[in-house]
Design a protein around this motif. Structure first.
Motif, mmCIF file in Angstrom:
data_model
loop_
_atom_site.group_PDB
_atom_site.id
_atom_site.type_symbol
_atom_site.label_atom_id
_atom_site.label_comp_id
_atom_site.label_asym_id
_atom_site.label_seq_id
_atom_site.Cartn_x
_atom_site.Cartn_y
_atom_site.Cartn_z
ATOM 1 N N SER A 115 -58.249 44.006 102.264
ATOM 2 C CA SER A 115 -58.404 44.956 101.152
ATOM 3 C C SER A 115 -59.063 44.286 99.952
ATOM 4 O O SER A 115 -59.934 44.883 99.290
ATOM 5 C CB SER A 115 -57.042 45.540 100.759
ATOM 6 N N GLU A 116 -58.685 43.038 99.675
ATOM 7 C CA GLU A 116 -59.319 42.303 98.574
ATOM 8 C C GLU A 116 -60.787 42.044 98.882
ATOM 9 O O GLU A 116 -61.648 42.150 98.000
ATOM 10 C CB GLU A 116 -58.601 40.972 98.356
ATOM 11 N N ALA A 117 -61.083 41.695 100.148
ATOM 12 C CA ALA A 117 -62.474 41.432 100.541
ATOM 13 C C ALA A 117 -63.330 42.689 100.397
ATOM 14 O O ALA A 117 -64.440 42.642 99.860
ATOM 15 C CB ALA A 117 -62.513 40.922 101.980
ATOM 16 N N PHE A 118 -62.810 43.826 100.851
ATOM 17 C CA PHE A 118 -63.571 45.068 100.751
ATOM 18 C C PHE A 118 -63.788 45.459 99.292
ATOM 19 O O PHE A 118 -64.854 45.951 98.925
ATOM 20 C CB PHE A 118 -62.846 46.183 101.511
ATOM 21 N N SER A 119 -62.763 45.248 98.458
ATOM 22 C CA SER A 119 -62.887 45.567 97.030
ATOM 23 C C SER A 119 -63.961 44.719 96.370
ATOM 24 O O SER A 119 -64.642 45.170 95.434
ATOM 25 C CB SER A 119 -61.550 45.349 96.321
ATOM 26 N N ALA A 120 -64.129 43.485 96.859
ATOM 27 C CA ALA A 120 -65.141 42.581 96.314
ATOM 28 C C ALA A 120 -66.497 42.771 96.987
ATOM 29 O O ALA A 120 -67.445 42.032 96.687
ATOM 30 C CB ALA A 120 -64.679 41.135 96.475
ATOM 31 N N GLY A 121 -66.594 43.732 97.912
ATOM 32 C CA GLY A 121 -67.859 43.985 98.592
ATOM 33 C C GLY A 121 -68.189 42.969 99.668
ATOM 34 O O GLY A 121 -69.362 42.838 100.060
ATOM 35 N N LEU A 122 -67.180 42.259 100.154
ATOM 36 C CA LEU A 122 -67.404 41.239 101.183
ATOM 37 C C LEU A 122 -67.120 41.824 102.565
ATOM 38 O O LEU A 122 -65.963 41.988 102.963
ATOM 39 C CB LEU A 122 -66.502 40.030 100.923
ATOM 40 N N LYS A 123 -68.178 42.158 103.261
ATOM 41 C CA LYS A 123 -68.050 42.719 104.608
ATOM 42 C C LYS A 123 -69.026 42.020 105.546
ATOM 43 O O LYS A 123 -70.119 41.606 105.133
ATOM 44 C CB LYS A 123 -68.363 44.219 104.612
ATOM 45 N N VAL A 124 -68.621 41.910 106.801
ATOM 46 C CA VAL A 124 -69.514 41.382 107.826
ATOM 47 C C VAL A 124 -70.665 42.368 108.031
ATOM 48 O O VAL A 124 -70.434 43.577 108.135
ATOM 49 C CB VAL A 124 -68.741 41.175 109.154
ATOM 50 N N SER A 125 -71.878 41.866 108.085
ATOM 51 C CA SER A 125 -73.022 42.731 108.371
ATOM 52 C C SER A 125 -73.214 42.829 109.885
ATOM 53 O O SER A 125 -72.707 41.990 110.644
ATOM 54 C CB SER A 125 -74.288 42.182 107.723
ATOM 55 N N PHE A 126 -73.971 43.839 110.310
ATOM 56 C CA PHE A 126 -74.237 43.980 111.735
ATOM 57 C C PHE A 126 -75.018 42.768 112.251
ATOM 58 O O PHE A 126 -74.805 42.305 113.371
ATOM 59 C CB PHE A 126 -75.021 45.267 111.994
ATOM 60 N N ALA A 127 -75.888 42.224 111.405
ATOM 61 C CA ALA A 127 -76.648 41.026 111.791
ATOM 62 C C ALA A 127 -75.709 39.835 111.994
ATOM 63 O O ALA A 127 -75.896 39.041 112.922
ATOM 64 C CB ALA A 127 -77.698 40.704 110.731
ATOM 65 N N ASN A 128 -74.693 39.696 111.119
ATOM 66 C CA ASN A 128 -73.697 38.630 111.295
ATOM 67 C C ASN A 128 -72.984 38.773 112.633
ATOM 68 O O ASN A 128 -72.737 37.787 113.338
ATOM 69 C CB ASN A 128 -72.651 38.669 110.185
ATOM 70 N N PHE A 129 -72.647 40.009 112.971
ATOM 71 C CA PHE A 129 -71.954 40.296 114.226
ATOM 72 C C PHE A 129 -72.814 39.911 115.430
ATOM 73 O O PHE A 129 -72.333 39.278 116.384
ATOM 74 C CB PHE A 129 -71.593 41.780 114.268
ATOM 75 N N ILE A 130 -74.105 40.240 115.389
ATOM 76 C CA ILE A 130 -75.020 39.888 116.485
ATOM 77 C C ILE A 130 -75.147 38.366 116.588
ATOM 78 O O ILE A 130 -75.167 37.803 117.697
ATOM 79 C CB ILE A 130 -76.401 40.534 116.286
ATOM 80 N N GLN A 131 -75.242 37.685 115.442
ATOM 81 C CA GLN A 131 -75.298 36.222 115.455
ATOM 82 C C GLN A 131 -74.076 35.625 116.144
ATOM 83 O O GLN A 131 -74.179 34.675 116.929
ATOM 84 C CB GLN A 131 -75.396 35.687 114.019
ATOM 85 N N TYR A 132 -72.930 36.189 115.829
ATOM 86 C CA TYR A 132 -71.675 35.726 116.422
ATOM 87 C C TYR A 132 -71.701 35.886 117.944
ATOM 88 O O TYR A 132 -71.305 34.978 118.687
ATOM 89 C CB TYR A 132 -70.518 36.513 115.807
#
Length: 419
Positions: free
Chosen positions: A294-311
């Motif tokens: 919840s703190e991460a989302f409030s700060a706008g910190l989300k995994v991008s789809f590109a990050n997910f593909i890299q993973y």
């Protein structure tokens, strides 16, 4: 004294001989004759679900189960799913799953009813799907990891997606992000593995979501070892030959998009800590990340789809642990070249396939599949989501999921794999 020793020796030898005789009998004729009351041709005629208040219900309990329990006696620990089932906390008589606006948008549920009247196999669709699958599994020129191993070579922990209903003789391999929540609900109703105030659920949608995904609710193949010990693998083979086996699949790239939306665009504490935090650190160069989602989302910190593909493409990922079930390849979850499935459904034709399968199982008069996801155009999803993903990554990702595309008849997404 000598006579006593001889008697003990003969007793031991006799016991060993009987055990060997049982094993040989099972290996040679057990699968053909051991089910005295349940030998039926495919498609298997199954008992319809009884309605509440109509007396005792006929259980589809295999003779092998009964025999093993008698043979091994107290050495077998009875599964809570095979005997008296623990009653779960009470829930309201009608508890349709409630979704927040965000979850509704991401998951795309549609609770409206549909007319799904179809023939027994519209256009020979099932015959074609199964024929393609069998042909590719037999084709030596089509190769992918784990294809050539036998069923005995599959580790026990990789059989945890095979849910068994002994009452009706059904085995379902669930694939996350392919309507598995509602198919698990159907399996709970069929197997009566969950009670509400002492009564088995009759309507799949009355089953709360938190119980649906509780592993203790379902009898799966990986639990057989605790129940049957050294006999477990052989009993699995008998059930695989006798029972109706089905799975549902989906376009592999669209399934990945759905998994990303569900697990990383909604607040999910478990997936944030286990997957999002490492992804943000490794692929987005983020440090000092918040402790909660919840703190991460409030700060706008989300995994991008590109990050997910890299993973997914990072070779280090599976050196640490196998892919999570939500993005693990279907052939690694359900082993279609080791298990001969009787029915292969697709999310793209879910309404028709679900109605057809319930007719095959002879339960369509008393059980209905819950209303499905809204139909969406897979190609538009792919084009929008992969627009910012480099071509080289898209090509690597296709190779990673190529076996699923080919085995289940999904066309190669050429528009994504070329400039």
């Amino acid at each position: 004294m000598t006579k006593t020793r001889l008697f003990r020796l003969w007793l031991v030898l006799g016991s060993v001989f009987m055990v060997l005789l049982i094993i040989v009998y099972w290996d040679n004729v057990g699968t053909a004759h051991f089910y005295l009351q349940t030998s039926f041709p495919r498609p298997h005629p199954l008992e319809p679900l009884p309605t509440p208040g109509h007396g005792a219900e006929k259980e589809f309990t295999s003779d092998v189960d009964v025999f093993l329990q008698k043979l091994l006696g107290g050495s077998l620990k009875q599964s809570p799913l095979s005997g008296k089932r623990p009653e779960q906390p009470s829930v309201p008589a009608s508890s349709r799953p409630g979704l927040s606006n965000a979850e509704e948008s991401v998951r795309g549920y549609d609770w409206s009813a549909r007319d799904t009247q179809q023939g027994p196999d519209p256009g020979g669709q099932q015959a074609e799907r199964r024929s393609v699958l069998r042909g590719l599994c037999a084709n030596t020129s089509f190769v992918f990891p784990t294809k050539e191993r036998s069923f005995d070579d599959i580790p026990n922990y990789e059989l945890n997606h095979l849910i068994v209903d002994d009452r009706h003789g059904v085995i379902y391999c669930y694939v996350p992000k392919v309507a598995c929540t509602n198919w698990k609900r159907v399996m709970i109703v069929l197997s009566e593995s969950l009670l509400d105030r002492g009564t088995p659920y009759r309507d799949p949608l009355d089953i709360p979501r938190e119980y649906v995904h509780n592993s203790s609710t379902h009898l799966t193949f990986n639990k057989f070892w605790r129940r049957y010990g050294k006999f477990s693998r052989h009993l699995m083979k008998i059930k695989l030959k006798k029972y109706t086996k089905f799975l549902f699949v989906r376009d592999p790239f669209v399934r990945l998009i759905s998994a990303f939306r569900s697990k990383f665009q909604l607040e999910n504490e478990e997936f944030y800590r286990k997957f999002a935090v490492p992804m943000l650190k490794m692929y987005a160069n983020r440090t000092g990340l918040p402790a909660s989602v919840s703190e991460a989302f409030s700060a706008g910190l989300k995994v991008s789809f590109a990050n997910f593909i890299q993973y997914l493409l990072d070779p280090r990922t599976e050196k640490l642990a196998p892919f999570n079930e939500h993005w693990r390849q279907v052939h690694r979850l359900c082993h279609p070249c080791q298990i001969d499935y009787d029915f292969v459904g697709k999310l793209e034709t879910l309404d028709q396939d679900a109605a057809q399968l319930l007719r095959l199982l002879k339960v369509d008069k008393v059980l209905h599949f819950p209303p499905s996801y809204r139909n969406r155009t897979a190609s538009s999803w792919e084009e929008d989501w992969f627009a910012t993903i480099p071509l080289a990554w898209r090509q690597q990702l296709y190779k990673l999921y190529e076996a699923d595309f080919v085995l289940f008849g999904y066309p190669k997404p050429e528009h994504l794999l070329r400039d």
